[in-house]
Design a protein around this motif. Sequence first.
Motif, short mmCIF file in Angstrom:
data_model
loop_
_atom_site.label_atom_id
_atom_site.label_comp_id
_atom_site.label_asym_id
_atom_site.label_seq_id
_atom_site.Cartn_x
_atom_site.Cartn_y
_atom_site.Cartn_z
N TYR A 137 -64.35 18.50 -106.39
CA TYR A 137 -64.68 17.09 -106.57
C TYR A 137 -64.34 16.24 -105.35
O TYR A 137 -64.72 15.08 -105.28
CB TYR A 137 -63.94 16.53 -107.79
N ALA A 138 -63.60 16.82 -104.39
CA ALA A 138 -63.21 16.08 -103.20
C ALA A 138 -63.96 16.55 -101.95
O ALA A 138 -63.66 16.10 -100.84
CB ALA A 138 -61.70 16.21 -102.96
N PHE B 280 -58.25 20.76 -113.23
CA PHE B 280 -59.51 20.73 -112.50
C PHE B 280 -59.93 19.30 -112.22
O PHE B 280 -60.43 18.98 -111.14
CB PHE B 280 -60.61 21.45 -113.30
N GLY B 281 -59.71 18.42 -113.20
CA GLY B 281 -60.05 17.01 -113.00
C GLY B 281 -59.15 16.33 -111.99
O GLY B 281 -59.57 15.39 -111.31
N GLY B 282 -57.89 16.79 -111.90
CA GLY B 282 -56.94 16.14 -111.00
C GLY B 282 -56.81 16.79 -109.65
O GLY B 282 -56.13 16.24 -108.76
N GLY B 283 -57.42 17.95 -109.46
CA GLY B 283 -57.29 18.65 -108.19
C GLY B 283 -57.76 17.84 -107.01
O GLY B 283 -57.20 17.92 -105.91
N ALA B 284 -58.79 17.02 -107.21
CA ALA B 284 -59.34 16.21 -106.13
C ALA B 284 -58.35 15.15 -105.66
O ALA B 284 -58.37 14.74 -104.50
CB ALA B 284 -60.65 15.55 -106.57
N MET B 285 -57.47 14.70 -106.55
CA MET B 285 -56.51 13.67 -106.18
C MET B 285 -55.49 14.21 -105.19
O MET B 285 -54.89 13.44 -104.43
CB MET B 285 -55.81 13.15 -107.44
N ILE B 286 -55.29 15.53 -105.20
CA ILE B 286 -54.43 16.17 -104.21
C ILE B 286 -55.25 16.54 -102.98
O ILE B 286 -54.85 16.31 -101.84
CB ILE B 286 -53.76 17.42 -104.79
N ALA B 287 -56.42 17.11 -103.22
CA ALA B 287 -57.23 17.65 -102.13
C ALA B 287 -57.75 16.58 -101.18
O ALA B 287 -57.80 16.78 -99.97
CB ALA B 287 -58.40 18.45 -102.70
N ALA B 288 -58.16 15.42 -101.72
CA ALA B 288 -58.77 14.39 -100.86
C ALA B 288 -57.80 13.88 -99.79
O ALA B 288 -58.10 13.95 -98.59
CB ALA B 288 -59.30 13.25 -101.71
N PRO B 289 -56.61 13.36 -100.15
CA PRO B 289 -55.70 12.89 -99.11
C PRO B 289 -55.17 14.02 -98.23
O PRO B 289 -54.96 13.82 -97.03
CB PRO B 289 -54.56 12.23 -99.90
N LEU B 290 -54.98 15.21 -98.82
CA LEU B 290 -54.51 16.34 -98.02
C LEU B 290 -55.53 16.72 -96.97
O LEU B 290 -55.18 16.98 -95.80
CB LEU B 290 -54.22 17.53 -98.94
N SER B 291 -56.81 16.77 -97.36
CA SER B 291 -57.87 17.13 -96.41
C SER B 291 -57.98 16.11 -95.28
O SER B 291 -58.13 16.49 -94.11
CB SER B 291 -59.21 17.25 -97.15
N VAL B 292 -57.91 14.83 -95.63
CA VAL B 292 -57.99 13.79 -94.61
C VAL B 292 -56.81 13.88 -93.65
O VAL B 292 -56.97 13.77 -92.42
CB VAL B 292 -58.03 12.39 -95.27
#
Length: 466
Positions: free
Chosen positions: A47-48, A174-186
């Motif tokens: 999702y991210a 699965f719904g919350g994984g993007a909340m970690i992945a998005a800032p981590l990826s940036v």
Amino acid sequence: MSSIIEPGGNASPPFFSKQATIAQPGFSRWMVPPAALAVHLCIGQAYAFSVFNGPLTKVIGITQSAPDDWSLTTLGWIFSLAIVCLGLSAAFAGKWLEKVGPRRTMFTAACCFGGGFIISALGVWMHQIALLYLGYGVIGGIGLGLGYVSPVSTLIRWFPDRRGMATGMAIMGFGGGAMIAAPLSVALMNHFKSATSIGVAETFIVLGIAYFISMSIGALAIRVPPADWKPAGWTPPATTTQKMITRNHVHIDEALKTPQFYLIWLVLFLNVTAGIGILGQASVMIQESFKDTVTAAAAAGFVGLLSLFNMGGRFVWASASDYVGRKNTYFIFFALGAVLYWLVPSFAASGNIALFVLCYCVILSMYGGGFSTVPAYLADMFGTAFVGGIHGRLLTAWAAAGVAGPVLVNYIRAYQVANGVAKADAYTMTVHIMTVLLVIGFVCNLLVKRVNDKHHMTDAQLASGK
């Protein structure tokens, strides 16, 4: 892997076999949800993925897009392929999952998802879009599908008394994984960014390794309960028409011969269609509905709020279904959702931002709740013996809704605007169509009845797995 001969002469089962994952006496079932979360929090990164789209249009130009750089439309197919492969792999790997068990399936998911990032990194370095399609889109998508379904049936077997809560815990990840992945990826892209690199390839490498390790830990920690295990002090409920919780089991292939499978398929499809299109256009929608009132920054906050309700709804609604029943929970989704969708245009027209936002937050909570409640619904209807495989096949409804939802929102809006409708009013027809879809979903859910006894497996069939 060959079997190991123990000193007593007994051969231990292969490490990745289903038999090797059977829990020993004293094992706590509360160790299983963290193992499932270790996988779902990783694959929720899907999702991210959009955070990479902008940088990937500047692989050659670095600071701005060069003529030979990829376009956003070209990059958009990466995510689309991943979702399609998620649905297909979940559908076709169902039988394999039930045969080999969750450990091998989860480890295979770790290899595919982590490996997909590594292949994609090579694609960035070589500037070959086909490698990104293959890496993240196909191989990573297969990892998404296997990782999504593999812990679900195990959790349901460990928590027969709280099926909804158990699946809600994992699918919330699965719904919350993007909340970690998005800032981590940036953060990783900013760390690796240089005069000659946008930092995406290096970020893919780090994420691929990290996700492989985390998902492998989940695979190693997972356990399945012994045959006929049940929680201490818990008595299986008697089968009643009201609760529709069966104590029998239906084979994967036989489930496809029942009307219940297709009705629940439509239930999931219609619930997801009503939410996924709005989720993809939330930022633009609120800005156009409240022109000159909602800024881009505020719209981003709205999107983040919807993500929180999407994630929280997966746990709250699934847990609530343990008490009110799965069928009644979907009645709430469709009835309340239809009312809220019908009211949204009037709130937008009156300039009531608070009620507009509240409506969509509740709608998105039910969108997430639909994902987490459906595995328990299937277990109630078809038993737990093959619920992982049946759930995998049902996820084709997600893939179909992933196309139908955005098409309804995007193309109807474009048609309206092209015919002179103001952008602020262009979503009215769309949400009214969503209302109709939810009413149809209400009827489909109403028609769900207990599975006919002729589809139930005999004890001999259950013992042989056929």
